[in-house]
Structure formats: structure tokens, C-alpha cells
Write a protein that holds these residues in place. Structure first.
Motif, PDB file in Angstrom:
ATOM      1  N   VAL A 190      12.279   9.417   4.193  1.00  0.00           N
ATOM      2  CA  VAL A 190      12.162   8.255   5.092  1.00  0.00           C
ATOM      3  C   VAL A 190      11.354   7.149   4.420  1.00  0.00           C
ATOM      4  CG1 VAL A 190      11.199   7.433   7.274  1.00  0.00           C
ATOM      5  CG2 VAL A 190      12.452   9.592   7.196  1.00  0.00           C
ATOM      6  N   TYR A 191      10.249   7.492   3.789  1.00  0.00           N
ATOM      7  CA  TYR A 191       9.408   6.480   3.138  1.00  0.00           C
ATOM      8  C   TYR A 191      10.153   5.813   1.983  1.00  0.00           C
ATOM      9  CZ  TYR A 191       5.162   7.675   5.713  1.00  0.00           C
ATOM     10  OH  TYR A 191       4.225   7.847   6.698  1.00  0.00           O
ATOM     11  N   LYS A 192      10.878   6.599   1.192  1.00  0.00           N
ATOM     12  CA  LYS A 192      11.623   5.997   0.079  1.00  0.00           C
ATOM     13  C   LYS A 192      12.782   5.154   0.602  1.00  0.00           C
ATOM     14  CE  LYS A 192      13.319   6.984  -4.537  1.00  0.00           C
ATOM     15  NZ  LYS A 192      14.387   5.985  -4.519  1.00  0.00           N
TER      16      LYS A 192
ATOM     17  N   LEU B  36      21.201   7.728   2.659  1.00  0.00           N
ATOM     18  CA  LEU B  36      20.225   8.795   2.891  1.00  0.00           C
ATOM     19  C   LEU B  36      20.520  10.016   2.021  1.00  0.00           C
ATOM     20  CD1 LEU B  36      19.663   8.723   6.760  1.00  0.00           C
ATOM     21  CD2 LEU B  36      17.982   8.229   4.975  1.00  0.00           C
ATOM     22  N   THR B  37      21.787  10.304   1.789  1.00  0.00           N
ATOM     23  CA  THR B  37      22.138  11.418   0.899  1.00  0.00           C
ATOM     24  C   THR B  37      21.623  11.163  -0.511  1.00  0.00           C
ATOM     25  OG1 THR B  37      24.132  11.890   2.201  1.00  0.00           O
ATOM     26  CG2 THR B  37      24.034  12.775  -0.034  1.00  0.00           C
ATOM     27  N   ALA B  38      21.837   9.941  -1.008  1.00  0.00           N
ATOM     28  CA  ALA B  38      21.347   9.592  -2.348  1.00  0.00           C
ATOM     29  C   ALA B  38      19.823   9.608  -2.399  1.00  0.00           C
ATOM     30  CB  ALA B  38      21.882   8.218  -2.754  1.00  0.00           C
ATOM     31  N   GLU B  39      19.179   9.103  -1.359  1.00  0.00           N
ATOM     32  CA  GLU B  39      17.709   9.103  -1.310  1.00  0.00           C
ATOM     33  C   GLU B  39      17.162  10.527  -1.341  1.00  0.00           C
ATOM     34  OE1 GLU B  39      15.914   6.585  -1.640  1.00  0.00           O
ATOM     35  OE2 GLU B  39      16.667   4.816  -0.595  1.00  0.00           O
ATOM     36  N   THR B  40      17.793  11.421  -0.599  1.00  0.00           N
ATOM     37  CA  THR B  40      17.345  12.815  -0.578  1.00  0.00           C
ATOM     38  C   THR B  40      17.461  13.446  -1.957  1.00  0.00           C
ATOM     39  OG1 THR B  40      18.056  13.016   1.734  1.00  0.00           O
ATOM     40  CG2 THR B  40      17.667  15.058   0.528  1.00  0.00           C
ATOM     41  N   GLY B  41      18.584  13.175  -2.635  1.00  0.00           N
ATOM     42  CA  GLY B  41      18.747  13.709  -3.986  1.00  0.00           C
ATOM     43  C   GLY B  41      17.700  13.184  -4.945  1.00  0.00           C
TER      44      GLY B  41
ATOM     45  N   TRP C  41       7.695  13.991  -3.472  1.00  0.00           N
ATOM     46  CA  TRP C  41       7.042  14.517  -2.279  1.00  0.00           C
ATOM     47  C   TRP C  41       5.968  15.497  -2.718  1.00  0.00           C
ATOM     48  CZ3 TRP C  41      10.672  17.727  -4.337  1.00  0.00           C
ATOM     49  CH2 TRP C  41      10.493  19.098  -4.167  1.00  0.00           C
ATOM     50  N   PRO C  42       4.939  15.722  -1.886  1.00  0.00           N
ATOM     51  CA  PRO C  42       4.689  15.113  -0.569  1.00  0.00           C
ATOM     52  C   PRO C  42       4.042  13.745  -0.701  1.00  0.00           C
ATOM     53  CG  PRO C  42       2.976  16.678  -1.066  1.00  0.00           C
ATOM     54  CD  PRO C  42       3.945  16.753  -2.220  1.00  0.00           C
ATOM     55  N   ARG C  43       4.380  12.824   0.213  1.00  0.00           N
ATOM     56  CA  ARG C  43       3.809  11.499   0.236  1.00  0.00           C
ATOM     57  C   ARG C  43       2.610  11.461   1.176  1.00  0.00           C
ATOM     58  NH1 ARG C  43       7.506   7.433  -1.300  1.00  0.00           N
ATOM     59  NH2 ARG C  43       5.728   6.030  -0.961  1.00  0.00           N
ATOM     60  N   SER C  44       1.734  10.506   0.936  1.00  0.00           N
ATOM     61  CA  SER C  44       0.610  10.305   1.841  1.00  0.00           C
ATOM     62  C   SER C  44       1.120   9.733   3.158  1.00  0.00           C
ATOM     63  CB  SER C  44      -0.403   9.343   1.210  1.00  0.00           C
ATOM     64  OG  SER C  44      -1.388   8.972   2.145  1.00  0.00           O
ATOM     65  N   LEU C  45       0.671  10.286   4.257  1.00  0.00           N
ATOM     66  CA  LEU C  45       1.163   9.887   5.571  1.00  0.00           C
ATOM     67  C   LEU C  45       0.907   8.409   5.855  1.00  0.00           C
ATOM     68  CD1 LEU C  45       2.440  10.914   8.243  1.00  0.00           C
ATOM     69  CD2 LEU C  45       0.116  11.349   9.054  1.00  0.00           C
ATOM     70  N   LEU C  46      -0.237   7.888   5.424  1.00  0.00           N
ATOM     71  CA  LEU C  46      -0.623   6.519   5.763  1.00  0.00           C
ATOM     72  C   LEU C  46      -0.369   5.523   4.638  1.00  0.00           C
ATOM     73  CD1 LEU C  46      -4.014   7.176   7.615  1.00  0.00           C
ATOM     74  CD2 LEU C  46      -1.760   6.778   8.608  1.00  0.00           C
ATOM     75  N   ALA C  47       0.217   5.957   3.530  1.00  0.00           N
ATOM     76  CA  ALA C  47       0.403   5.062   2.382  1.00  0.00           C
ATOM     77  C   ALA C  47       1.163   3.778   2.713  1.00  0.00           C
ATOM     78  CB  ALA C  47       1.100   5.814   1.254  1.00  0.00           C
TER      79      ALA C  47
END
Length: 356
Positions: free
Chosen positions: A24-26, A267-272, A280-286
């Protein structure tokens, strides 16, 4: 803040929560909504000329078998469950003649090349391909032609399978539920293969296709679910709506449908990219504040964004991370943004390891 910190620590420790959040963040960082809108726009431009070309071609090839011609057309339009009935009614007005065929060919090529260019831009951005390393206009359009061939082959195969699934009898033999389920599985696998081929052809860098089968299968299942959901919505909520909204409803529904399909693709490409480049993992508040400690995945992601904007091969970009107030220190971490895909560095670790 203490509660948010605990939630952040929890999602960093748990893979199943960390990957969706990173995707989601990316998606937001890459302006995924804009990329999907661009794909939907060119898809809309190419669809009606493509239908014109399809009707004209079927009229010539199946002139003596109107029943088979209609079955093939219905199977093709079934890929648009939200608008299939309306398109089926309006597409009959297309006339099979030389002018219609020429317009269909020119319009389809223009729109499809636009879709290919938009998809290349999206995939190169998602996979952090620097601008200087992207193909020149001539090579990009050549890739677009290859993409069109793959897309057309997949559409023909899907249409044939859909026609087989909709038939109650094949060569006089009754078709039960088992074969139809097999056809659905075959269509899903075909869509999975098409997704992988599209990403491999249009992304101007080496991507590990073997590691993307699961991601592509998830995207194909999401597309199939989108089709079923659209068909369910039409049957239960939009029955008779065409008489009320007419062509205006067709245009709005078509744009919405194409946009949802484009979002699934992005979203499929982003997930790949997240899985392969260990973002990942990303900072929640970044994304919301500077008062947070960036994770290693955050740093890799931000390095890759900088490397993506390199216009020349001899251009060097240095990325520096100054520890934020949350760390209570002025320590500075710096590094050179690379273009090895996602900003991966030798000390980033391998997939499956934990970066905290």
C-alpha cells in the motif's frame, strides 16, 4: 504515540501484516492511482475500435455461420460483465466493410500502443528502472507491438475457453460442472501467464519470473473475482439500467471497469516489486511524519525512488538519512542510490530475513 509504536513493532515482526502495508505504501509512493488512470484512459480509447475490428473480422470469417459468430462475440463481451449486455446491443450497429475494418485497425493499434506505453511507464517506475536505462521511443514501441501480440493471443485463447465453458453441449455431448470448473482454472492459469509475460516484456530490466508466479496467480484470481463480482452486481442491481442511463451509463461503467482492472494490474506489479526487492517491513508512520525511525526497507525504498530519477548513466545521486527526532541523535546515515532494482545493497539481506 506509545500505542502506535506497539502497532508498528507488531506489524514489523509479522510478515503477513508487513507485506500488505508495504504494498500500500509503495502504491501511494509510486502514484499508483495515476498510473492506473493512465492505463484505463488508453484502454478506453482502444476498446471500441477493437470491438469494431472484431465484429468486422467475424463478419468476414464466419459469414456463413451467424450462430457461431454470435457465440464468439458473446464470449468476448463476457469479459466485461458490467457492460456486456449494453455493448452487445450497441456493437451490432457496426457494419463490416472496408472502411470500418481500416478504422478498427488504426484505432486499435493507436490505443493498444498507448496502453503498452502506459504499462511500460508504470512497470519501469514500479521496478525502479532509471530513466536513462529505459528504452528509446523506437524500442519502446517495438516492445509495445510484442505486448499487443501477447495480449491478442491471450484474449483469443480466453474467448475460446469462455465459449467452451458457456456451451451446454460440445460435439453433441452434455458438458457438466466438472469441465466448466476445469475451464475456469485454465482461464486463471492463462491470465497468470499473460501477466508474467507482460511484466517480463515491458519491464526494461531483469526480473525473477520464477519468484513472481505466486504474485501473478494472485493477480489473476483478483481479476477473475472482479469479473464475477461485476456479473453478480449486474444481475442483482443493474437489471434494466441501460434503458435509464443509455450510452452515458455505458461510458461511465466502462471507465470504472477498466480502472478497476488497471488497479489490479498495478497492485500485482507492486506486490512483486515489494517481495523481490525486500521492501518490507515499512515504518507505520513514515508517510505521515519525520518523527519516526526508518526501517531498512524504508531506506531501500527511498534510495530506489531517487535512483529511478537518474537521467544519465554518468549521473550519480547520493541519498543521506539524518536520524529523526525520534532517535534523539544527530547521527547521519548516507549511501549512494543505485539502480540495481529497488535500491538493493550488498548488506540488505536475502528474502525471508528480518530487517528491523
Amino acid at each position: 504515540m506509545e500505542a502506535l509504536r506497539r502497532i508498528d513493532d507488531f506489524q514489523r515482526r509479522h510478515r503477513r501484516l508487513g507485506i500488505p502495508l508495504a504494498v500500500v505504501y509503495k502504491f501511494v509512493d509510486d502514484q499508483g492511482m495515476y498510473l492506473a488512470a493512465l492505463l484505463a484512459y488508453y484502454g478506453f480509447l482502444s476498446l471500441f475500435p477493437l470491438l469494431l475490428l472484431l465484429v468486422s473480422t467475424l463478419a468476414v470469417l464466419l459469414e456463413n455461420d451467424p450462430a457461431l459468430r454470435q457465440q464468439v462475440l458473446d464470449s468476448a463481451l463476457r469479459n466485461f460483465p458490467v457492460l456486456g449486455d449494453q455493448l452487445r446491443e450497441n456493437v451490432q450497429s457496426f457494419q463490416a466493410n472496408g472502411l470500418a475494418l481500416a478504422i478498427g485497425v488504426i484505432g486499435s493499434i493507436y490505443g493498444a500502443l498507448g496502453v503498452a506505453q502506459a504499462a511500460q511507464h508504470a512497470l519501469n517506475k514500479i521496478w525502479a528502472v532509471p530513466r536513462y536505462a529505459r528504452p528509446n521511443p523506437a524500442l519502446a514501441r517495438l516492445k509495445g507491438l510484442v505486448f499487443m501480440a501477447v495480449l491478442a493471443t491471450g484474449l483469443i485463447a480466453t474467448t475460446a475457453l469462455s465459449a467452451a465453458a458457456s456451451a451446454t453441449q460440445v460435439f453433441g455431448v452434455h458438458v457438466g460442472a466438472g469441465p466448466r470448473i476445469g475451464v475456469i482454472i485454465a482461464v486463471t492459469l492463462l491470465n497468470t501467464t499473460s501477466l508474467l509475460l507482460c511484466m517480463r516484456i515491458l519491464t526494461h530490466t531483469e526480473i525473477p519470473v520464477r519468484r513472481l508466479w505466486g504474485t501473478a496467480l494472485g493477480g489473476a484470481c483478483a481479476w477473475q473475482a472482479l469479473q464475477w463480482g461485476g456479473a453478480f452486481y449486474v444481475r442483482h442491481f443493474l437489471h434494466g439500467a441501460s434503458a435509464t442511463y443509455g450510452m452515458f451509463g455505458i461510458v461511465l461503467g466502462l471507465l470504472a471497469w477498466l480502472y478497476l482492472g488497471a488497479v489490479v494490474f498495478v497492485l500485482t506489479a507492486e506486490t512483486g516489486a515489494v517481495r523481490v526487492h525486500r521492501l518490507w517491513p515499512r515504518s507505520l508512520l513514515a508517510p505521515f511524519t519525520d518523527r519516526t525511525r526508518l526501517s531498512q526497507a524504508d531506506r531501500r525504498a527511498y534510495r530506489s525512488y531517487a535512483a529511478t530519477e537518474r537521467f544519465k548513466g554518468f549521473q550519480k545521486i547520493s541519498v543521506e538519512f539524518r536520524r529523526g527526532p525520534a532517535a534523539d541523535t544527530n547521527e547521519v546515515e548516507s549511501g549512494e542510490a543505485d539502480d540495481s532494482g529497488g535500491g538493493r545493497r550488498p548488506d540488505d539481506g536475502c528474502p525471508g530475513s528480518d530487517d528491523n
